[in-house]
Scaffold this motif. Structure first.
Motif, PDB file in Angstrom:
ATOM      1  N   ASN A   1       0.827  -1.203   0.000  1.00  0.00           N
ATOM      2  CA  ASN A   1       0.000   0.000   0.000  1.00  0.00           C
ATOM      3  C   ASN A   1       0.864   1.257   0.000  1.00  0.00           C
ATOM      4  O   ASN A   1       0.603   2.210  -0.732  1.00  0.00           O
ATOM      5  N   HIS A   2       1.910   1.254   0.818  1.00  0.00           N
ATOM      6  CA  HIS A   2       2.805   2.402   0.876  1.00  0.00           C
ATOM      7  C   HIS A   2       3.528   2.586  -0.459  1.00  0.00           C
ATOM      8  O   HIS A   2       3.635   3.701  -0.972  1.00  0.00           O
ATOM      9  N   LYS A   3       4.010   1.484  -1.005  1.00  0.00           N
ATOM     10  CA  LYS A   3       4.758   1.545  -2.267  1.00  0.00           C
ATOM     11  C   LYS A   3       3.865   2.018  -3.401  1.00  0.00           C
ATOM     12  O   LYS A   3       4.273   2.821  -4.244  1.00  0.00           O
ATOM     13  N   HIS A   4       2.625   1.527  -3.426  1.00  0.00           N
ATOM     14  CA  HIS A   4       1.688   1.882  -4.488  1.00  0.00           C
ATOM     15  C   HIS A   4       1.320   3.368  -4.405  1.00  0.00           C
ATOM     16  O   HIS A   4       1.277   4.061  -5.426  1.00  0.00           O
ATOM     17  N   VAL A   5       1.070   3.839  -3.198  1.00  0.00           N
ATOM     18  CA  VAL A   5       0.737   5.259  -3.010  1.00  0.00           C
ATOM     19  C   VAL A   5       1.924   6.134  -3.398  1.00  0.00           C
ATOM     20  O   VAL A   5       1.767   7.163  -4.062  1.00  0.00           O
ATOM     21  N   SER A   6       3.119   5.704  -3.009  1.00  0.00           N
ATOM     22  CA  SER A   6       4.330   6.454  -3.336  1.00  0.00           C
ATOM     23  C   SER A   6       4.521   6.533  -4.849  1.00  0.00           C
ATOM     24  O   SER A   6       4.878   7.593  -5.394  1.00  0.00           O
ATOM     25  N   TRP A   7       4.296   5.401  -5.536  1.00  0.00           N
ATOM     26  CA  TRP A   7       4.418   5.386  -7.004  1.00  0.00           C
ATOM     27  C   TRP A   7       3.421   6.363  -7.618  1.00  0.00           C
ATOM     28  O   TRP A   7       3.765   7.148  -8.501  1.00  0.00           O
ATOM     29  N   MET A   8       2.180   6.314  -7.150  1.00  0.00           N
ATOM     30  CA  MET A   8       1.141   7.175  -7.691  1.00  0.00           C
ATOM     31  C   MET A   8       1.479   8.639  -7.481  1.00  0.00           C
ATOM     32  O   MET A   8       1.350   9.457  -8.412  1.00  0.00           O
TER      33      MET A   8
ATOM     34  N   VAL B   1       1.945  11.408 -10.451  1.00  0.00           N
ATOM     35  CA  VAL B   1       1.097  12.606 -10.443  1.00  0.00           C
ATOM     36  C   VAL B   1       1.968  13.855 -10.497  1.00  0.00           C
ATOM     37  O   VAL B   1       1.670  14.810 -11.227  1.00  0.00           O
ATOM     38  N   ALA B   2       3.068  13.864  -9.744  1.00  0.00           N
ATOM     39  CA  ALA B   2       3.972  15.008  -9.723  1.00  0.00           C
ATOM     40  C   ALA B   2       4.569  15.262 -11.107  1.00  0.00           C
ATOM     41  O   ALA B   2       4.718  16.420 -11.533  1.00  0.00           O
ATOM     42  N   ILE B   3       4.898  14.179 -11.814  1.00  0.00           N
ATOM     43  CA  ILE B   3       5.466  14.328 -13.159  1.00  0.00           C
ATOM     44  C   ILE B   3       4.438  14.917 -14.116  1.00  0.00           C
ATOM     45  O   ILE B   3       4.738  15.840 -14.892  1.00  0.00           O
ATOM     46  N   ILE B   4       3.217  14.412 -14.067  1.00  0.00           N
ATOM     47  CA  ILE B   4       2.163  14.921 -14.952  1.00  0.00           C
ATOM     48  C   ILE B   4       1.871  16.389 -14.636  1.00  0.00           C
ATOM     49  O   ILE B   4       1.687  17.212 -15.545  1.00  0.00           O
TER      50      ILE B   4
END
Length: 216
Positions: free
Chosen positions: A127-134, A138-141
């Motif tokens: 969950n932490h890894k998935h949220v971090s990836w997202m 989002v920051a890149i977009i």
């Protein structure tokens, strides 16, 4: 007599992959609760004791299948940056996702079932890894938007749309087949890829890269 450790390791890896492939089929058909280690062993053509030698419990085997799914889903977008061309990056990401729906549909279905059941087997680390990836994507977009590289869109909804329009071909393959009247072949997936890339990129005010305009 010398023991060939390399050969033993090779046999062990082959057995593990055989078990994981069998587990994909059983978990995709029966779900975690409806499946058993014996069913997986029978599908793999191995004794149950062999399966339990490599995976101590059904739960650990299921976790291994989920982890394999996430590893296969690693993509070019994982290493994307604010300086990248958004058209190339998004087109390649969509292409990879549709290729995964074609080549590993069972893994996608298993993950979809896990999410639909509330994700009880996705641990805190995931969950932490998935949220971090997202958050990173989002920051890149958002950076692309600030640089006026793409039209202002909600990054979350953009990613959700990409997932929905690519994983659909695996998760809802029965519906797709029945509505089309036949199973999708590789050429059909390529056409779907071209269509989704065009819809997403033009919606972001981007030009479709030449190599994705006439896919074969």
């Amino acid at each position: 007599m010398a023991v060939n450790k390399s050969s033993d390791a090779s046999v062990g890896e082959k057995n593990k992959q055989n078990i994981l492939q069998a587990a994909e089929k059983v978990f995709a058909q029966q779900g975690l609760k409806g499946s058993s280690v014996q069913q997986i062993a029978d599908t793999a053509g191995l004794p149950k004791t062999n399966v339990l030698y490599y995976f101590k419990t059904k739960q650990s085997l299921y976790q291994a299948v989920l982890q394999q799914t996430l590893s296969l889903w690693n993509s070019r977008f994982d290493q994307a940056s604010a300086t990248d061309d958004p058209a190339e990056t998004l087109a390649e990401y969509i292409s990879e996702k549709i290729d995964m729906s074609r080549t590993h549909p069972l893994l996608s279905k298993i993950f979809a079932m896990e999410i639909l059941n509330g994700g009880p087997n996705l641990d805190t680390y995931f969950n932490h890894k998935h949220v971090s990836w997202m958050q990173g994507r989002v920051a890149i977009i958002e950076s692309w938007i600030e640089q006026q590289k793409i039209t202002r869109v909600d990054p979350y909804y953009l990613l959700f749309t990409i997932w929905a329009s690519t994983q659909h071909y695996a998760d809802f393959s029965v519906q797709v087949t029945r509505l089309r009247g036949e199973k999708m072949k590789k050429v059909d997936f390529e056409e779907a890829k071209r269509t989704v890339i065009k819809l997403v990129l033009t919606g972001c005010g981007l030009t479709v890269p030449a190599r994705y305009q006439n896919l074969q």
